[in-house]
Design a protein around this motif. Structure first.
Motif, PDB file in Angstrom:
ATOM      1  N   SER A 170     -39.522  -5.909  -1.867  1.00 25.85           N
ATOM      2  CA  SER A 170     -38.133  -5.693  -2.302  1.00 25.85           C
ATOM      3  C   SER A 170     -37.808  -6.945  -3.036  1.00 25.85           C
ATOM      4  CB  SER A 170     -37.377  -5.335  -1.052  1.00 25.85           C
ATOM      5  OG  SER A 170     -37.428  -6.283  -0.177  1.00 25.85           O
ATOM      6  N   LEU A 211     -38.837  -6.613  -6.576  1.00 24.40           N
ATOM      7  CA  LEU A 211     -38.248  -5.673  -7.178  1.00 24.40           C
ATOM      8  C   LEU A 211     -36.864  -5.997  -7.326  1.00 24.40           C
ATOM      9  CD1 LEU A 211     -39.245  -2.497  -5.085  1.00 24.40           C
ATOM     10  CD2 LEU A 211     -40.096  -2.972  -7.327  1.00 24.40           C
ATOM     11  N   THR A 212     -36.211  -6.891  -6.603  1.00 23.60           N
ATOM     12  CA  THR A 212     -35.052  -7.200  -7.057  1.00 23.60           C
ATOM     13  C   THR A 212     -34.921  -8.461  -8.290  1.00 23.60           C
ATOM     14  OG1 THR A 212     -34.228  -7.417  -4.925  1.00 23.60           O
ATOM     15  CG2 THR A 212     -32.939  -8.861  -5.997  1.00 23.60           C
ATOM     16  N   TRP A 257     -32.863  -2.166  -3.019  1.00 26.77           N
ATOM     17  CA  TRP A 257     -34.357  -1.975  -2.911  1.00 26.77           C
ATOM     18  C   TRP A 257     -34.946  -2.294  -1.550  1.00 26.77           C
ATOM     19  CZ3 TRP A 257     -36.830   0.180  -6.392  1.00 26.77           C
ATOM     20  CH2 TRP A 257     -36.526   0.141  -7.532  1.00 26.77           C
TER      21      TRP A 257
END
Length: 252
Positions: free
Chosen positions: A139, A142-143, A231
């Motif tokens: 996550s 993805l951020t 996310w």
């Protein structure tokens, strides 16, 4: 006033004529300006530029956009190559950026290590610790990727959002790991998934209020927190169950 007493005219003259004389004297002085040299400067002005030992203050400015960090970095490196003890706003900005970045890396590594130790103390299994931390790391990537796609810069104000990602992410994922090790099935259809969803919505309401702030730094921090929370929720509800696989109690 013409028919008044002499004392009244004297008071009126003191009120009106005296300031006029001061203004006329100032105008007369300004019309007698002469050459300005270092010797004629007042000490309070010359002392700001020349030290008592004869050293002079030199000011240089960057070529290009002074708000561009790359311009400031190149300018600071060029100046410090000539004068290592140089100071000023560009130097202070670059050094502050290095300090914040170094502190962020140290805080991130320390948080990662301490959270991993706490997870190991609770789970007693390195594999389950990895199952809990892997979605958190995903996550985070993805951020960062989302920030690149939407053009959201990472700055001193919003970088604090990433350490918060560890705490929120671990809090979501460890619930699924504990349920999985207890033999729970159909995690996405369980009350646990709904509880995690509602918890994320409650947390998002607080982060969303930061995003609506009129302060640019606070708003950018709230924006990144909302992106990271989204996310984190996706990884908790989709990636985590797929990563865990069949319940541990049913594994032969």
């Amino acid at each position: 006033l013409a028919r008044g007493a002499p004392a009244e005219r004297a008071r009126a003259a003191a009120i009106l004529v005296t300031p006029l004389k001061v203004m006329l004297d100032q105008t007369r002085t300004s019309l007698q300006a002469g050459p300005v040299t270092r010797e004629t400067l007042p000490p309070e002005i010359s002392g700001d530029w020349v030290a008592k030992d004869g050293r002079a203050l030199v000011q240089v400015f960057p070529r290009g956009d002074g708000n561009d960090n790359r311009v400031l970095a190149r300018f600071t490196a060029a100046v410090r190559a000539v004068a290592p003890a140089a100071t000023g706003l560009p130097v202070a900005t670059q050094e502050a950026a290095k300090t914040v970045a170094r502190a962020f890396v140290e805080a991130g590594l320390l948080a990662l290590a301490l959270i991993s130790l706490l997870l190991f103390a609770a789970l007693r299994d390195l594999r389950e610790v990895a199952f809990t931390m892997a979605p958190v790391v995903l996550s985070g990537f993805l951020t960062l990727a989302s920030c690149v796609v939407i053009g959201q810069p990472i700055n001193f104000a919003n970088i604090i959002a990433f350490p918060l990602l560890f705490g929120v992410g671990v809090a979501f994922h460890i619930y699924f790991v504990m349920a999985w090790r207890g033999g729970a099935t159909d995690l996405l259809q369980s009350s646990l998934a709904r509880a995690v969803l509602f918890s994320a919505l409650a947390t998002g309401s607080a982060f969303g209020s930061l995003w609506l702030s009129h302060h640019p730094g606070t708003a950018s921090m709230g924006k990144i927190l909302m992106i990271s929370l989204a996310w984190t929720l996706v990884c908790a509800l989709i990636f985590e169950p797929a990563l865990l696989g069949p319940p541990k109690a049913q594994t032969p």
